[in-house]
Design a protein around this motif. Structure first.
Motif, PDB file in Angstrom:
ATOM      1  N   LEU A  38       0.823  -1.210   0.000  1.00  0.00           N
ATOM      2  CA  LEU A  38       0.000   0.000   0.000  1.00  0.00           C
ATOM      3  C   LEU A  38       0.856   1.260   0.000  1.00  0.00           C
ATOM      4  O   LEU A  38       0.484   2.262  -0.619  1.00  0.00           O
ATOM      5  CB  LEU A  38      -0.932   0.017   1.215  1.00  0.00           C
ATOM      6  N   GLY A  92       2.065   3.003   4.162  1.00  0.00           N
ATOM      7  CA  GLY A  92       0.883   2.163   4.036  1.00  0.00           C
ATOM      8  C   GLY A  92       0.412   1.712   5.405  1.00  0.00           C
ATOM      9  O   GLY A  92       1.216   1.590   6.340  1.00  0.00           O
ATOM     10  N   ALA A 150      -7.541  -0.413   4.747  1.00  0.00           N
ATOM     11  CA  ALA A 150      -6.268  -0.518   4.034  1.00  0.00           C
ATOM     12  C   ALA A 150      -6.047   0.807   3.331  1.00  0.00           C
ATOM     13  O   ALA A 150      -6.807   1.156   2.425  1.00  0.00           O
ATOM     14  CB  ALA A 150      -6.318  -1.672   3.038  1.00  0.00           C
TER      15      ALA A 150
END
Length: 162
Positions: A19, A31, A44
């Motif tokens: 991410l 992330g 997320a």
């Protein structure tokens, strides 16, 4: 041999690392994965400018301006986790490439996050820029009773049967 928890920590940190690559921040993409008490992913996210705000190279390259405009991955993740009436209390935040800064630590403490999992910062420039914030964050974790588990970056690249 890794414990069951360490295997899940590694998996979620790997996802957070992926991410982080979504971020358009030219210096540090971050992330974040949020898992509830059952280990289900409920958010997320990554760091970036707010939705609808133009993320030009000029803005993102100007450190002072960027820091005033950017939304950190951890705050983004809290927003997603609580978006539909959810709650971040009791959750675990997996953050890559280093632990949350002081203001994000305060934010997470306010939301009663239970645990932070991240990796030790290894980049000298990053450590120099964020050392004061990391020290403050650690104090907040201690006082708020938040567990901080840090791994070395090499932990993410271990084989799955380790």
């Amino acid at each position: 041999m890794l414990s069951r928890q360490q295997k899940w920590d590694r998996r979620y940190l790997r996802l957070a690392r992926e991410l982080a690559s979504f971020s358009k921040d030219p210096s540090t993409g971050v992330g974040c994965i949020v898992a509830d008490e059952d280990g289900d992913i409920i958010a997320a996210t990554f760091n970036g400018l707010p939705r609808g705000v133009h993320d030009s190279v000029d803005r993102l390259s100007n450190r002072d301006l960027k820091y005033r405009m950017i939304e950190h991955a951890e705050r983004n993740a809290t927003r997603v986790a609580t978006k539909k009436g959810g709650d971040a209390a009791g959750t675990t935040f997996y953050v890559y490439p280093f632990q949350p800064c002081g203001p994000c630590a305060a934010h997470l403490a306010q939301h009663k996050v239970k645990r932070i999992v991240s990796v030790h910062a290894e980049d000298a420039g990053l450590i120099a820029r964020w050392s004061e914030d990391i020290t403050l964050a650690n104090q907040i974790y201690r006082e708020a009773g938040i567990c901080l588990d840090l791994y070395f970056a090499a932990f993410l690249d271990l084989e799955d049967d380790a």
